[in-house]
Design a protein around this motif. Structure first.
Motif, PDB file in Angstrom:
ATOM      1  N   LEU A 160     -12.827  -4.706  -0.862  1.00  0.00           N
ATOM      2  CA  LEU A 160     -12.393  -3.412  -0.332  1.00  0.00           C
ATOM      3  C   LEU A 160     -13.609  -2.568   0.040  1.00  0.00           C
ATOM      4  N   TYR A 173      -6.741   1.088  -6.933  1.00  0.00           N
ATOM      5  CA  TYR A 173      -6.333  -0.217  -6.428  1.00  0.00           C
ATOM      6  C   TYR A 173      -6.358  -1.245  -7.556  1.00  0.00           C
ATOM      7  N   TYR A 210      -2.348  -0.699  -3.914  1.00  0.00           N
ATOM      8  CA  TYR A 210      -3.308   0.336  -3.523  1.00  0.00           C
ATOM      9  C   TYR A 210      -2.565   1.641  -3.329  1.00  0.00           C
ATOM     10  N   LEU A 223       0.823  -1.200   0.000  1.00  0.00           N
ATOM     11  CA  LEU A 223       0.000   0.000   0.000  1.00  0.00           C
ATOM     12  C   LEU A 223       0.859   1.252   0.000  1.00  0.00           C
TER      13      LEU A 223
END
Length: 529
Positions: free
Chosen positions: A516, A509, A264, A43
């Motif tokens: 999610l 993402y 992401y 991320l």
């Protein structure tokens, strides 16, 4: 920080019905690597997590970290309802003065110790003085005491209708539950051991400042049985790890997402959106209403030119929201320009009360400034390098110079801004943008709720705290709206901050991610790959 749940629907109960920071990316060197194997997500969040103590700052990145590492007694669902989270049962006495809470079975800290009522009491006592709503609660608390290993009671001096809303509020600092034994005896000291109570475990041994942070699944976490719902419900972790990467700028992060090097990215560069939208492997998440952002310039009332209220009032004529958002490159579909409401537009308390000064007019500002006592002292503007808030600052600085201000633009990372803004000297303003859910009410708006408190900016008009207290006790939405209008009218006179725009900043993402949650906060329980 980060606002992304989809719609602005609003029964957000008393808090949201009634109506952190914030931030931009901190740049660090990036070494491109492929995304991790299944079970791990890589991320890129809004910035590096610099402050780990969840009570020590209103920075949204610390809140995001906190929601994964710690748990809360109550939590907010998507429709605004406040629901039990760590609490199994709670009761209130007929007079509304004694509230008793019992914890769920099986709650443990990451070191294996059980979560006890004493930990909850210690956590609340440490949190309350640090939070505007917490201080409001503290003022009416007679006692908070354990009533056994798994239950505690809050005894009030007078009824406090917002009690559950305050315990479940999503605004930073959040009342996370931490072990009593790690709380420093010095109330101003930060915690140094990060021992959580939530679904992910912070790996101190794998933390590389400026590069990466690792959060592993907590195998001993017992989720609630209900389905997940925003910050409430069952938090079932389906991943092995989260790797939080630090990247130098938004463009680099977008390129890494397109290349599959990360999974992401919380904030995408606007000039990258069209390219990413053409990618078959990338999805975008754009949101509306109170789940948009509000951009602000926060002023320092304690020292420098803006200690003078007449100088502050000049600034309302120098903020051109449309020009700022155009300079940033925000596409029209993600912008809500010309919003004069402290409490967000397309939100329950949207208002134009007192907003007459919010009219861009450099010539008028120039004449007004000449009539003040301003003598050319430097306006020190703290800017976050390579961020959209820096672009907002550049546009504002140019207008200020045209009006006759001397502007000293100082560029740094967000962590340095946080350190600098804690001092009453040496700065005049900084640009920032915050989640709409943090700005929709006088109870949680950073710069209104902290009026006359020891909070960076140190703005004070004694009328506002009194009205905010009345707002908290108001029994109907029309009454709350009337009080919110009064508070905003005074705020336009006080100028604690100036709004530079309302907008959405899409997250991106990889579509290999499933489950999610569409949220203004990055949330990674329920996600699988």
């Amino acid at each position: 920080m980060l606002t992304h749940p989809t719609a602005g629907r609003v029964p957000r109960r008393a808090l949201m019905r009634a109506g952190a920071a914030t931030l931009a990316a901190a740049g660090m060197p990036f070494l491109a690597r492929p995304a991790q194997a299944a079970g791990t997500l890589t991320l890129v969040l809004e910035s590096e997590v610099v402050i780990l103590d969840p009570y020590a700052t209103t920075a949204a990145i610390t809140r995001t970290f906190g929601y994964h590492v710690w748990d809360t007694l109550f939590a907010m669902a998507e429709n605004g309802e406040i629901r039990p989270q760590m609490v199994r049962d709670h009761t209130a006495s007929p007079d509304g003065l004694t509230w008793t809470f019992t914890l769920r079975d099986g709650l443990k800290f990451h070191d294996g110790a059980p979560v006890t009522a004493a930990d909850c009491v210690a956590s609340l006592n440490r949190w309350m003085p640090r939070d505007p709503l917490g201080r409001m609660l503290q003022a009416v608390v007679a006692s908070i005491e354990p009533r056994g290993a798994d239950s505690f009671a809050i005894v009030l001096k007078e009824p406090f209708p917002l009690l559950l809303d305050v315990l479940g509020k999503p605004n930073a600092p959040v009342p996370f539950i931490i072990p009593a034994r790690i709380i420093p005896s010095n109330p101003s000291a930060r915690i140094t051991e990060i021992i959580g109570s939530g679904p992910f475990v912070f790996r101190q041994d794998q933390w590389r400042a400026g590069d990466r942070m690792v959060l592993d699944r907590n195998p001993n976490y017992v989720p609630r049985e209900e389905p997940p719902d925003f910050l409430a419900g069952g938090k079932r972790v389906k991943l092995d790890s989260l790797v939080l990467r630090v990247m130098p700028d938004d463009g680099t992060a977008a390129s890494a997402l397109a290349a599959g090097e990360v999974d992401y990215v919380q904030y995408l560069a606007f000039d990258q959106l069209s390219r990413l939208e053409r990618s078959r492997s990338v999805e975008l998440m754009g949101l509306t209403g109170i789940h948009m952002f509000q951009g602000n310039f926060r002023l320092n009332h304690a020292s420098g030119p803006f200690a003078d209220p007449e100088v502050r009032k000049v600034l309302w004529h120098l903020v051109d929201q449309s020009s700022i958002m155009q300079a940033i490159g925000i596409p029209a579909r993600f912008a809500r320009p010309g919003c004069p409401s402290f409490w967000m537009c397309d939100a329950p308390l949207e208002t134009r009360a007192g907003a007459e000064p919010a009219r861009y007019d450099v010539a008028l500002a120039r004449e007004m400034l000449k009539r003040t006592n301003y003598k050319g002292e430097p306006v020190v503007m703290l800017e976050v390098s390579a961020s959209i808030s820096q672009t907002a600052a550049n546009v504002f600085a140019q207008a200020m110079k045209e009006a006759g201000f001397t502007v000293d633009e100082q560029v740094m990372d967000w962590g340095t801004v946080l350190a600098r803004r804690a001092n009453k000297q040496g700065w005049s303003l900084f640009p920032v943008y915050s989640n709409g859910v943090d700005m929709v009410s006088p109870l949680n708006h950073f710069y209104i709720a902290s009026t006359c408190a020891d909070y960076p900016g140190w703005s004070c008009d004694a009328r506002i705290p009194t009205l905010v207290d009345r707002f908290a006790k108001a029994g109907s939405l029309p009454e709350k709206r009337q009080l919110a209008d009064q508070i905003q009218t005074i705020a336009y006179e006080l100028v604690p901050n100036l709004m530079w725009g309302q907008f959405s900043r899409p997250a991106g993402y990889r579509n290999r991610m499933k489950g999610l949650i569409r949220s203004s906060f990055p949330i990674f329980w329920e996600v699988s790959v």
